[in-house]
Write an enzyme that holds these catalytic residues in place. Sequence first.
Site, mmCIF file in Angstrom:
data_model
loop_
_atom_site.group_PDB
_atom_site.id
_atom_site.type_symbol
_atom_site.label_atom_id
_atom_site.label_comp_id
_atom_site.label_asym_id
_atom_site.label_seq_id
_atom_site.Cartn_x
_atom_site.Cartn_y
_atom_site.Cartn_z
ATOM 1 N N ASP A 226 0.847 -1.191 0.000
ATOM 2 C CA ASP A 226 0.000 0.000 0.000
ATOM 3 C C ASP A 226 0.881 1.239 0.000
ATOM 4 O OD1 ASP A 226 -2.563 1.510 0.449
ATOM 5 O OD2 ASP A 226 -1.496 2.062 2.292
ATOM 6 N N ARG A 392 -10.435 11.225 7.234
ATOM 7 C CA ARG A 392 -9.038 11.000 7.626
ATOM 8 C C ARG A 392 -8.228 12.278 7.528
ATOM 9 N NH1 ARG A 392 -7.275 6.440 3.657
ATOM 10 N NH2 ARG A 392 -5.318 6.562 4.826
#
Length: 446
Positions: A226, A392
């Site tokens: 990721d 976020r």
Amino acid sequence: GWDKLNLMLSQLQRQIARVFNQSISELYIETVIQGKKSNKHYTSKIVYNCAYGIFYNAYIALGITSKVEANFRSTELLMQKSSLPTAKSDNFPIMLHKQKGAEGEEGGFKISADGNDLIFEIPIPFYEYDSANKKEPFKWIKKGGQKPTIQLILSTFRRQRNKGWAKDEGTDAEIRKVIEGKYQVSHIEINRGKKLGDHQKWFVNFTIEQPVYERKLDKNIVGGIDVGIKSPLVCAVNNSFARYSVDSNDVLKFSKQAFAFRRRLLSKNSLKRSGHGSKNKLDPITRMTEKNDRFRKKIIERWAKEVTNFFIRNQVGTVQIEDLSTMKDRQDNFFNQYLRGFWPYYQMQNLIENKLKEYGIETKRIKARYTSQLCSNPSCRHWNNYFSFDYRKTNNFPKFKCEKCALEISADYNAARNISTPDIEKFVAKATKGINLPEKNESVIA
């Protein structure tokens, strides 16, 4: 006594150094000057005969032979690419060849343990001692029968504090396997301490014949990478909790400095007199850009090597990487700045893929949309709609916390675990079924 032993070891050290230098000189004359063909058997014959004729000890002679074979390279000497190796008598080691086997196998030394101490029992030549001869009081003699031995104890305060070699990792574990007979020692070297204050101490270096363990890659073990927010790269494995993350964001730090330097150069160019040509103004920027590209590539190559080593250690045969090709179309200033400006994500992805393929690891690019919002717990896979990118970003990129099973882990690692899951796109489709998601042409970060 210690004084007599110290004298013996010192004399052996000096004489072995002389034998080493004499053997090297003879080999140089025979092979390089006279042109005789050099091979391992020929080298061994010359060195062994020379050493045995002085010490009358086969295992010291074999130890010196192995040292000469490791240092003498006639091909390089012929091409004049190296100088003749020489030994200094005050720091040259005393070599002994091969550990005795557990079932009486012939060897030069024995290894045993007594509590926290490792004991080396070494054979020495038969000798006559002449106390009047201060320089070389030991005279080696040829004599039949059982060879005399000396027990040397390897003991340190640190080992005693740690109760010997009880740990299951590092050097302690390797030494414990030597004591238990799992590993054989091919040779030892006894040497005088070189540091200040260590000249009256003797140390032993030994080489372990460790069996080679090949880690075979398994295509069924899948890894995931990721491209994170707080960490440039986060790696996970689908069948374990093993993880690896590149924490030091050297590329981001360096790129910010490079952009700042570029702005200063452009500012200086605006103050230069006109009419001096574009080359005069653009040359410093071109040189800086080329230098920056080389440096940034070096950092990413290091990352690629670290990531590859992680997957090899975990026997990963297939690695899934999120497809970042749609990032170029994203209008969000945050990702234009980070993933397009400061992080060369396309170059980084290509370098990692090439390094993985070099070691036989298959790579797959997958659509990693919404993998940060999906719980990576295999028994849960709950869709956490609240954990959007805007949430976020507003909350300074907090940890992921599942609303259903209360799993709380790093958001980047959660995404990496999801990406390492085979058929992750099906899990995402199942979890988001019936939920109003952005259109497909809108790029969404994992």
